[in-house]
Each structure stands twice: as C-alpha cells, then as structure tokens.
Design an enzyme around this catalytic site. Structure first.
Site, mmCIF file in Angstrom:
data_model
loop_
_atom_site.group_PDB
_atom_site.id
_atom_site.type_symbol
_atom_site.label_atom_id
_atom_site.label_comp_id
_atom_site.label_asym_id
_atom_site.label_seq_id
_atom_site.Cartn_x
_atom_site.Cartn_y
_atom_site.Cartn_z
ATOM 1 N N LYS A 75 -22.284 -61.497 49.521
ATOM 2 C CA LYS A 75 -22.735 -62.813 49.073
ATOM 3 C C LYS A 75 -23.941 -62.712 48.149
ATOM 4 O O LYS A 75 -24.871 -61.963 48.416
ATOM 5 C CB LYS A 75 -23.103 -63.658 50.297
ATOM 6 C CG LYS A 75 -23.421 -65.096 49.999
ATOM 7 C CD LYS A 75 -22.555 -66.030 50.844
ATOM 8 C CE LYS A 75 -22.791 -67.462 50.528
ATOM 9 N NZ LYS A 75 -22.205 -67.923 49.282
ATOM 10 N N GLY A 116 -29.510 -58.217 51.949
ATOM 11 C CA GLY A 116 -28.884 -56.919 51.696
ATOM 12 C C GLY A 116 -28.253 -56.836 50.319
ATOM 13 O O GLY A 116 -28.373 -55.822 49.620
ATOM 14 N N CYS A 117 -27.593 -57.893 49.930
ATOM 15 C CA CYS A 117 -26.903 -57.911 48.632
ATOM 16 C C CYS A 117 -27.908 -57.882 47.481
ATOM 17 O O CYS A 117 -27.653 -57.280 46.442
ATOM 18 C CB CYS A 117 -25.986 -59.123 48.532
ATOM 19 S SG CYS A 117 -24.660 -59.056 49.759
ATOM 20 N N THR A 118 -29.049 -58.520 47.670
ATOM 21 C CA THR A 118 -30.096 -58.505 46.652
ATOM 22 C C THR A 118 -30.669 -57.098 46.513
ATOM 23 O O THR A 118 -30.847 -56.603 45.396
ATOM 24 C CB THR A 118 -31.196 -59.528 46.992
ATOM 25 O OG1 THR A 118 -30.602 -60.831 47.020
ATOM 26 C CG2 THR A 118 -32.322 -59.499 45.968
ATOM 27 N N ALA A 168 -28.026 -54.987 44.672
ATOM 28 C CA ALA A 168 -27.919 -55.360 43.256
ATOM 29 C C ALA A 168 -29.139 -54.872 42.471
ATOM 30 O O ALA A 168 -28.996 -54.335 41.366
ATOM 31 C CB ALA A 168 -27.769 -56.869 43.116
#
Length: 158
Positions: free
Chosen positions: A38, A43-45, A48
């Site tokens: 998402k 975590g995704c940030t 990325a």
C-alpha cells in the site's frame, strides 16, 4: 508461481502519470519489479525510499526499478510526489499482474488472517527471464540487497 529461469509474465500497467509500461519495453535491460502492499504506509515508504536512494547505482548497472501495488494512479502520484520517488509506480487495481507473479496470498496481522499483496521482488534479466526472487522482503535496505545481487549476477555472466 514465478521461479528463477522462467519467462517473466508480461504486463501493461499505467504509472502515476498515466503512462503505460510493458515488460517488453525493457527488453535488453535488467528490471527490478517489486510488489508492495500500500502507498504511504510505513514499510512501503521505507522500501520505496530505499529504491529511490539506490536508483542511480541500479541504473549504472543497466537496471530499471518498477514498483507495483493495487493502488490507483492518483494514489501513486501523491505517494511519489510526497517522497520524491524517481521511478514508475504501476497501478494494478485488478491485481491481475500481482497474482500472475504470485505476489498475492494469505497474510497475518495481529492474529487475523486475510488475503493481500505479499512484499516480493523479482529481478528480471535483459532477455525477460526471472534471475532472482525475494519472497520475504524486509523493507528497509532491500534496494541495497537487490543492487548487490545484480552486481553478483553480472559478474557471474562476465
């Protein structure tokens, strides 16, 4: 299940600017295709931003980075803008490509099971075959791990 040595499933998905990217567009280059749950979550940030920071090194080795989630292009645009992400984020709201790569499955959060996107990365070689798969990704410093693996693979082929 996508495994090392097999041809990577083809795709055609729009990025945060609406531009459609196809795997075939990158023939002759290494492709880092990473799936994440998402936009704009902790975590995704981290993941990325890790790829953002390693992008120059990966490009020097002839690789492109493509992130994929089920978020739409507008969400991707906000996420990319907020963190200065310098690579395409591909929108797969139907989860067709996510499922084709096997990056969809059962997850567990606080003891509750649910279906969702698994954090996985596929390194695709210049001929369109899967060279490496990471099935359980630790978001932080993952891009560094991918860059090191790419360097090793290229040295083996030299």
């Amino acid at each position: 299940m996508v495994t090392v040595g097999k041809a990577a499933p083809s795709f055609a998905l729009p990025d945060q600017e609406g531009k459609v990217h196809r795997l075939s567009d990158y023939r002759g280059k290494w492709v880092v295709l990473y799936f994440y749950p998402k936009d704009d979550t902790p975590g995704c940030t981290k993941e990325a931003c890790s790829f953002r920071d390693e992008k120059g090194r990966l490009e020097q080795m002839g690789a492109v980075v493509l992130g994929v989630s089920a978020d739409d292009t507008a969400s991707h645009g906000k996420f990319a803008s907020k963190y200065g992400l310098n690579f395409p984020l591909l929108a797969d709201p139907s989860t067709e490509v996510i499922r084709a790569y096997g990056a969809w499955g059962t997850k567990n959060l606080y003891g509750k099971e649910y279906e969702g996107i698994l954090r996985q990365t596929f390194l695709i070689d210049p001929t369109g075959h899967v060279a490496r798969v990471w099935e359980k990704v630790k978001a932080e410093d993952h891009a560094l791990e991918v860059a090191q693996a790419l360097q090793e693979l290229q040295q083996e082929q030299a």
